[in-house]
Design an enzyme around this catalytic site. Sequence first.
Site, PDB file in Angstrom:
ATOM      1  N   HIS A   1       0.969  -1.067  -0.102  1.00 49.05           N
ATOM      2  CA  HIS A   1       0.137  -0.077  -0.001  1.00 49.05           C
ATOM      3  C   HIS A   1       0.703   1.244  -0.018  1.00 49.05           C
ATOM      4  CE1 HIS A   1      -3.763   1.978   1.228  1.00 49.05           C
ATOM      5  NE2 HIS A   1      -3.206   3.219   1.371  1.00 49.05           N
ATOM      6  N   GLU A   2       1.985   1.442   0.911  1.00 41.24           N
ATOM      7  CA  GLU A   2       2.695   2.454   1.003  1.00 41.24           C
ATOM      8  C   GLU A   2       3.592   2.735  -0.314  1.00 41.24           C
ATOM      9  OE1 GLU A   2       2.294   4.908   3.073  1.00 41.24           O
ATOM     10  OE2 GLU A   2       0.945   3.654   4.378  1.00 41.24           O
TER      11      GLU A   2
END
Length: 662
Positions: free
Chosen positions: A459-460
């Site tokens: 996600h990051e």
Amino acid sequence: MKESNKDNNSNNAPKFKFNAYWIYGAIFLLLIGFQFFSSGDLASKSISKNEFGEVLRENDIDKIIVVNKNIAQIFIKEEAIKKPRYQKLVNSAFYRKGTALYEYNFGDLQNFENDLEEARKENDLTFDLKNESRTSMLDTFIGFLPFIILIAIWLFFMRRMSGGGSGAGGGGQIFSIGKSKAKLFDKDTKVKTTFENVAGLEGAKEEVQEIVDFLKSPEKYTALGGKIPKGALLVGPPGTGKTLLAKAVAGEAEVPFFSLSGSDFVEMFVGVGASRVRDLFKQAAQKSPSIIFIDEIDAIGRARGKNSMTGGNDERENTLNQLLTEMDGFGTDTNVIVIAATNRADVLDSALMRAGRFDRQIYVDLPNINERKAIFEVHIKPLKLADDVNVEFLAQQTPGFSGADIANMCNESALIAARQSKKAIHHQDFLDAVDRIVGGLEKKNKVITPKEKKVIAFHEAGHATISWMLEHAAPLVKVTIVPRGQSLGAAWYLPAERLIVQTEQMLDEMCATLGGRAAEKIIFNKISTGALSDLEKVTKQARAMVTVYGLNDEVGNITYYDSSGNDSFVKPYSEDTAKKIDEEISKMIEAQYQRAIDLLEKNKEKLTTLAELLLQKEVIFKDDLLKIFGKRPFEALDAEIKDEKTIEEEVSVPPVKNETEE
């Protein structure tokens, strides 16, 4: 050592404090004692009917006093009192000569008088009979006790509500409750804060400095026919230095300075607020030229007539009306300047804001990068710094920070360094303080499964990849998957401080925000609840583009934003327009989501490499992205970013299952 400890304990022991209520208690005890000891009741012995008959027949009674028609006090003759039967009572500690020796509760008065008359005739007795009505002081006090308690309770609450005996002008006493509570600073209590202590805020400082000049040399301005302004209103977000500016004025002006808060006027009693306003301006006029500083003026300066629940004639409005009259009404030629501060200028009454009352409205904004640097230099003076501290870089890393936030950050860095037993504060301590303030406390003991950690890492990495690829998205500074505060992962960016934002810039920011969810979809073909804050952010941006800024072709160049806030309960558009707005918001967000997916599909290998590096190191920086992606294709844009700032994209924890949230 023991003796010194005893001395210290004796010095630290609480000192005796005198209380006025003790005087009332002592007087009450004296009255009760006088009542008991002044009467002979303590020495009198109760006797039965037979004992009374014996004493009566022996003709030893000198006189009988009937008290309140039910008790007879019996006095013995002097020559008979020497008899052995009376000596035990006479020698007691309570007996005094001339007092009654016996008490006899006879019952019915008429029967008692008849019996006495018969005994007098039969035995030829000689005694006097008198009737008296007596009231005990104790009985009187007990009768009035309920009223005394009510008065005492009333006085206690009046004292508490009127300031508890503290405050300027004797505000603690009930009879001076209408006096002003302003704290006076003059030559005897000089404030040490000056304009040198106020870093940044150059424009606001100039405006306020001119007010000080008005008071120091008014003839310079009045010689040309000008009038000294009546007031200045400091407006700005919390922590930007409004009260600090007022303190600097108090330190520089060298005139009497009255300082108080708007809530000091508020009281539950009718007319007290207006009375305090009158008293405040009266004191200021007596010491003119002078300055009055009212902090948080929105406590009494809210627009009148807006609240239909309390009516239009409540106490707060009376206080505001009196303030308006004192600032610009008949007989207001005194040389008094009012400075007020608030962060809610939108709720103030328009009559208060007009020229002639607050002639100047000074906006104290959040500091820019140069002002942040100046504020840092003020707050790091008392700190013991290492050689590697870069103040200019710290100013870049703290966008949106107010002066109070920077002061808190400097203090937090000192605490972090002290916690690690360092001799000086290093640059990394300041960066850790930024992370601590913006992201929250690092949660090292938070249990995260390997599967969840992998989802968070991709996600990051998705955010970082998209922001690196888009022209108008902010370049990355730092990415972490260490849980901190409410977030399970966070990324810090370095966007330019823009005064205006174009459509392409907002769309690129939305695309980068949706990069986290897009990465989850590509890698795992599933999405999680971890994108809650991302979705909230892009939804607000899209709604603002459509309904506020007029940046949507379908809806057109229309804004439904009302800066006055008068139609907050009225929908300014029809149901058909509302449907169109919802459709355009959804279309805009889904288009950017698809754009993010397409970008990540093209760079899937680099995305995976970045995520694996993040899983390994937990924290990565800009240099790691340069190794994976190479230089950004928009180097010219990077060169233009001089006044840069960091924002944190937090991934909040939604109130649902904690499985794949970021």
